[in-house]
Design a protein around this motif. Structure first.
Motif, mmCIF file in Angstrom:
data_model
loop_
_atom_site.group_PDB
_atom_site.id
_atom_site.type_symbol
_atom_site.label_atom_id
_atom_site.label_comp_id
_atom_site.label_asym_id
_atom_site.label_seq_id
_atom_site.Cartn_x
_atom_site.Cartn_y
_atom_site.Cartn_z
ATOM 1 N N ILE A 95 0.841 -1.207 0.000
ATOM 2 C CA ILE A 95 0.000 0.000 0.000
ATOM 3 C C ILE A 95 0.869 1.247 0.000
ATOM 4 C CG2 ILE A 95 -1.630 1.351 1.387
ATOM 5 C CD1 ILE A 95 -2.827 -1.407 2.266
ATOM 6 N N GLN A 96 1.913 1.250 0.830
ATOM 7 C CA GLN A 96 2.815 2.413 0.885
ATOM 8 C C GLN A 96 3.516 2.625 -0.453
ATOM 9 O OE1 GLN A 96 2.883 4.678 3.252
ATOM 10 N NE2 GLN A 96 1.309 3.486 4.304
ATOM 11 N N ARG A 99 1.050 4.154 -2.826
ATOM 12 C CA ARG A 99 0.826 5.576 -2.510
ATOM 13 C C ARG A 99 1.990 6.433 -2.995
ATOM 14 N NH1 ARG A 99 -1.643 4.662 3.519
ATOM 15 N NH2 ARG A 99 -3.783 4.294 2.841
ATOM 16 N N ARG A 100 3.219 5.950 -2.818
ATOM 17 C CA ARG A 100 4.384 6.708 -3.286
ATOM 18 C C ARG A 100 4.361 6.846 -4.805
ATOM 19 N NH1 ARG A 100 6.975 3.793 0.799
ATOM 20 N NH2 ARG A 100 7.780 2.262 -0.679
ATOM 21 N N ARG A 103 1.684 9.423 -5.728
ATOM 22 C CA ARG A 103 2.113 10.797 -5.459
ATOM 23 C C ARG A 103 3.106 11.272 -6.501
ATOM 24 N NH1 ARG A 103 2.206 9.294 0.182
ATOM 25 N NH2 ARG A 103 4.405 8.792 -0.056
#
Length: 117
Positions: A95-96, A99-100, A103
């Motif tokens: 998930i991280q 998200r990165r 972004r």
């Protein structure tokens, strides 16, 4: 390669076709050549009489071949599991990463600007 030598085939196999010759050599480099190179690296890395710089370079090259030193390769390995196979920590890490990546992309869909405008 069982006898420790590369087999390049015979000249008649190519019949003057440079493209076929190039394809054969590339195939050999990616198969037999890669195996020979790996074995040589392992021998150097494991030989206590080899200079430390040679052992270190061989060890690093082996790690690079395995993808252990490239964060992109490690991320590809880490994400090769489906979410159903991941535990909680792996899911959170996935998930991280998502998200990165999100972004890092500029969202122009709501601004009315297209790719070619």
């Amino acid at each position: 390669m069982t006898d420790g030598t590369l087999s390049f085939g015979n000249a008649e196999e190519f019949d003057g076709d440079e493209e076929a010759a190039r394809a054969r050599v590339l195939h050999l480099a990616r198969t037999e050549g890669l195996e020979h190179a790996y074995k040589a690296l392992v021998a150097i890395a494991g030989d206590g009489t080899s200079p430390a710089a040679a052992r270190g370079a061989a060890a690093r090259t082996i790690l690079e071949m395995a993808g252990a030193l490239n964060w992109r390769d490690r991320a590809a390995v880490e994400t090769s599991k489906s979410p159903a196979e991941m535990d909680g920590m792996e899911l959170e890490a996935a998930i991280q990463r998502a998200r990165r990546r999100a972004r890092g992309r500029k969202d122009t869909s709501s601004s009315g600007e297209g790719v070619f405008e």
